[in-house]
Design a protein around this motif. Structure first.
Motif, PDB file in Angstrom:
ATOM      1  N   ARG A 283      16.631  -9.140   3.065  1.00 15.24           N
ATOM      2  CA  ARG A 283      16.536  -8.135   4.052  1.00 15.24           C
ATOM      3  C   ARG A 283      17.438  -8.230   5.172  1.00 15.24           C
ATOM      4  O   ARG A 283      18.378  -7.373   5.631  1.00 15.24           O
TER       5      ARG A 283
ATOM      6  N   ILE B 142       8.474  -2.425   5.983  1.00 13.28           N
ATOM      7  CA  ILE B 142       8.969  -2.212   4.979  1.00 13.28           C
ATOM      8  C   ILE B 142       8.618  -1.230   3.946  1.00 13.28           C
ATOM      9  O   ILE B 142       9.102  -0.839   2.888  1.00 13.28           O
TER      10      ILE B 142
ATOM     11  N   ASN C 283      13.124  -2.087   1.259  1.00 10.67           N
ATOM     12  CA  ASN C 283      14.218  -3.022   0.775  1.00 10.67           C
ATOM     13  C   ASN C 283      15.003  -2.309  -0.253  1.00 10.67           C
ATOM     14  O   ASN C 283      14.596  -1.488  -1.161  1.00 10.67           O
TER      15      ASN C 283
ATOM     16  N   ASN D 290      10.352  -8.581  -3.316  1.00 12.47           N
ATOM     17  CA  ASN D 290      11.805  -8.859  -3.966  1.00 12.47           C
ATOM     18  C   ASN D 290      11.940  -9.569  -5.252  1.00 12.47           C
ATOM     19  O   ASN D 290      12.714  -9.209  -6.088  1.00 12.47           O
TER      20      ASN D 290
ATOM     21  N   TRP E 239      20.701  -0.855  -1.962  1.00 12.64           N
ATOM     22  CA  TRP E 239      20.628  -0.996  -0.516  1.00 12.64           C
ATOM     23  C   TRP E 239      21.457   0.040   0.526  1.00 12.64           C
ATOM     24  O   TRP E 239      20.786   0.405   1.516  1.00 12.64           O
TER      25      TRP E 239
END
Length: 411
Positions: free
Chosen positions: A22, A180, A207, A319, A389
Motif C-alpha cells: 500500500r 482501507i 487497496n 493483499n 491501483w
C-alpha cells in the motif's frame, strides 16, 4: 501546489508485504502529483538494497535503521505512559530531518502512513495533514488481548487503550483520515466521541493490485513446489505476524486433516518471511511445507492449485487474497479474510466460516475441476475489472487538496 512530506514506518520498497504494498503505490501516486520528501525506517540490511529505488522516486529522503530493541521500547513506553507503538518508532534522526525539510522546502501536505508516524508532524505545521491509518490498530490490540493471558494480555489491553486515544488525537488534528475499507471507517467512528465522529472527515481508500504484474500468463510456476503432491494449497504472508501464524496453525491442525481424509495427497505450502520455529518444525510432515522468505511470490502462487486463507483476526483488505485472485487461483477463505473485497461468494471465491466448511469448500473444488477452473477465471476477471491501483487511488488528489488534478493527468 507545493511539495509533499511522506512519513512511513517502513521503507515502501520492495512491495512484498501488506503495508509496504500500500505505501509503495501511495508513494508512487504522490510522486506523480508533486515532489515528495520521504522519512522512513529500514527493518534490516536487506531494506537498504532498495535505497536507490527510494532515491530515484523522492526529491529527498531520510532512511534510518529501526535499531531500538523491543524490550527497551517497552520500558520507555511504561515509563512514559505512551503506547509501545509510538516509542518503538520514535527516532530523533527522523525528527531532525522532518524539521529541516519543512524549514527549507514549500511543503503544503504531510501524508502520514500508519498511526506510529503521526508523532513526527510538528505542532505548528500549517499545511494539510492526511493520516492513512490503514486499519484501526487499537481494535486490533484489543482483539489480541482477548486471546492472550498474563502480562502479554495486560500489555495488549494497555496498548489498545492508549492507541485508541492516539487515534482520536490523529483524527482531530488531520484534515482527512483514511482507512482501507468502509468497515474500518465504521469501526473507527464507533470508537470516537459522537462530536469527533461527526465533525471529522474519515474516508475509505481501498487497496489495489497490479494485475499486469500478477498475471499467470507471464509467470512460470516454482519447480520446487511442483515436485510436491497435489492438490497444492497455499497460504502466503508475513509469518511472524500473529494472525497469520494463528491462521496457518488452524489450517495445519484443524482443516488439512479433514481435507486429507478425502485427498490423502493434499499438501499445504506456507510461503512468507520469518516463520517461527513452531511452524518450521512442522515442515515435511503430514503434507505441510514451510518455505520461508522468497524473492517473488508469484511463481509460488502459479504452482498452487488453491489458496486457503482461514484468518480469524483480519483487519482491512487482505493483499494475499487479491494476489491469489489476480494469479487466477481459486481462493477459499474465512469471512474475516473476505472483509472489504466486494467480490461474489460462490463465483469469485468461496467463503466459509467453520473448519469443516472450509475443508468442504476445498474438497468441492478438488472434486469438480471444471468448477475450480470457473472460480479461478472469475477471480482473475474480477480483479482486472475492479481492483486496479488507479481505481483505488482515484480520490487521492482530492484528499491532498489538489482539486481538479487526477493521477491519470499527472502520469
Amino acid at each position: 501546489m507545493g511539495e509533499i512530506m511522506f512519513l512511513a514506518h517502513r521503507i515502501p520498497f520492495p512491495p512484498d508485504r501488506g503495508d509496504k504494498i500500500r505505501s509503495h503505490h501511495v508513494l508512487k501516486g504522490l510522486a506523480r502529483l508533486a515532489p515528495v520528501h520521504v522519512a522512513s525506517f529500514a527493518d534490516d540490511e536487506q531494506d537498504y538494497r532498495f535505497e536507490s529505488d527510494l532515491a530515484a522516486l523522492a526529491k529527498s529522503y531520510r532512511l534510518v535503521d529501526r535499531r531500538k530493541p523491543l524490550p527497551l521500547a517497552g520500558i520507555e513506553a511504561l515509563a512514559s505512559a505512551r503506547p509501545l507503538s509510538l516509542t518503538a518508532f520514535h527516532d530523533r534522526r527522523l525528527q531532525r530531518y522532518v524539521r529541516e525539510v519543512l524549514s527549507r522546502h514549500p511543503v503544503d501536505v504531510i501524508y502520514v502512513f500508519s498511526g506510529q508516524m503521526a508523532q513526527y508532524v510538528p505542532a505548528g505545521f500549517r499545511g494539510r495533514v492526511v493520516a492513512d491509518l490503514v486499519d484501526v490498530d487499537s481494535a486490533k490490540f484489543a482483539a489480541y488481548a482477548a486471546k492472550s493471558t498474563g502480562f502479554r494480555a495486560w500489555m495488549e489491553r494497555r496498548e489498545g487503550r492508549l492507541m485508541r486515544a492516539v487515534e482520536a488525537r490523529i483524527v482531530g488534528s488531520s484534515d482527512v483520515t483514511l482507512l482501507i475499507s468502509e468497515a474500518e471507517v465504521r469501526l473507527l467512528r464507533s470508537r470516537l466521541s459522537d462530536t469527533a465522529a461527526s465533525a471529522s472527515k474519515i474516508c475509505a481508500m481501498g487497496n489495489g493490485i497490479d494485475s499486469a504484474g500478477f498475471d499467470p500468463v507471464r509467470v512460470s510456476p516454482e519447480p520446487r513446489m511442483l515436485e510436491k503432491r497435489a492438490p497444492r494449497l497455499i497460504f502466503t504472508g508475513q509469518m511472524d505476524y500473529a494472525p497469520n501464524v494463528e491462521a496457518v496453525t488452524r489450517a495445519m491442525d484443524r482443516i488439512m486433516p479433514l481435507v486429507r481424509k478425502f485427498c490423502p495427497d493434499a499438501t499445504l505450502h506456507v510461503v512468507g518471511r520469518n516463520p517461527p520455529p513452531s511452524l518450521q518444525a512442522r515442515s515435511g510432515r503430514d503434507g505441510i511445507e514451510v518455505w520461508g522468505r522468497v524473492e517473488d511470490i508469484r511463481p509460488w502462487l502459479s504452482a498452487a492449485d488453491i489458496a486457503l486463507v482461514p484468518l480469524e483476526l483480519a483487519r482491512g483488505v487482505q493483499n494475499k487474497v487479491l494476489e491469489a485472485m489476480a494469479m487466477q487461483l481459486p481462493v477459499v477463505l474465512s469471512p474475516e479474510a473476505a472483509t472489504g473485497i466486494d467480490a461474489c461468494d460462490g463465483r469469485d471465491f468461496l467463503v466459509a466460516g467453520s473448519d469443516a466448511d472450509l475443508a468442504d469448500a476445498v474438497i468441492s473444488l478438488v472434486r469438480d475441476p471444471k468448477r475450480e477452473k470457473r472460480v479461478a477465471s472469475a477471480a482473475r476477471d474480477w480483479i482486472v475489472a475492479h481492483a486496479g491501483w488507479d481505481t483505488a487511488l482515484a480520490k487521492l488528489p482530492d484528499y491532498l487538496g489538489f482539486g481538479g488534478r487526477s493521477l491519470s493527468d499527472a502520469a
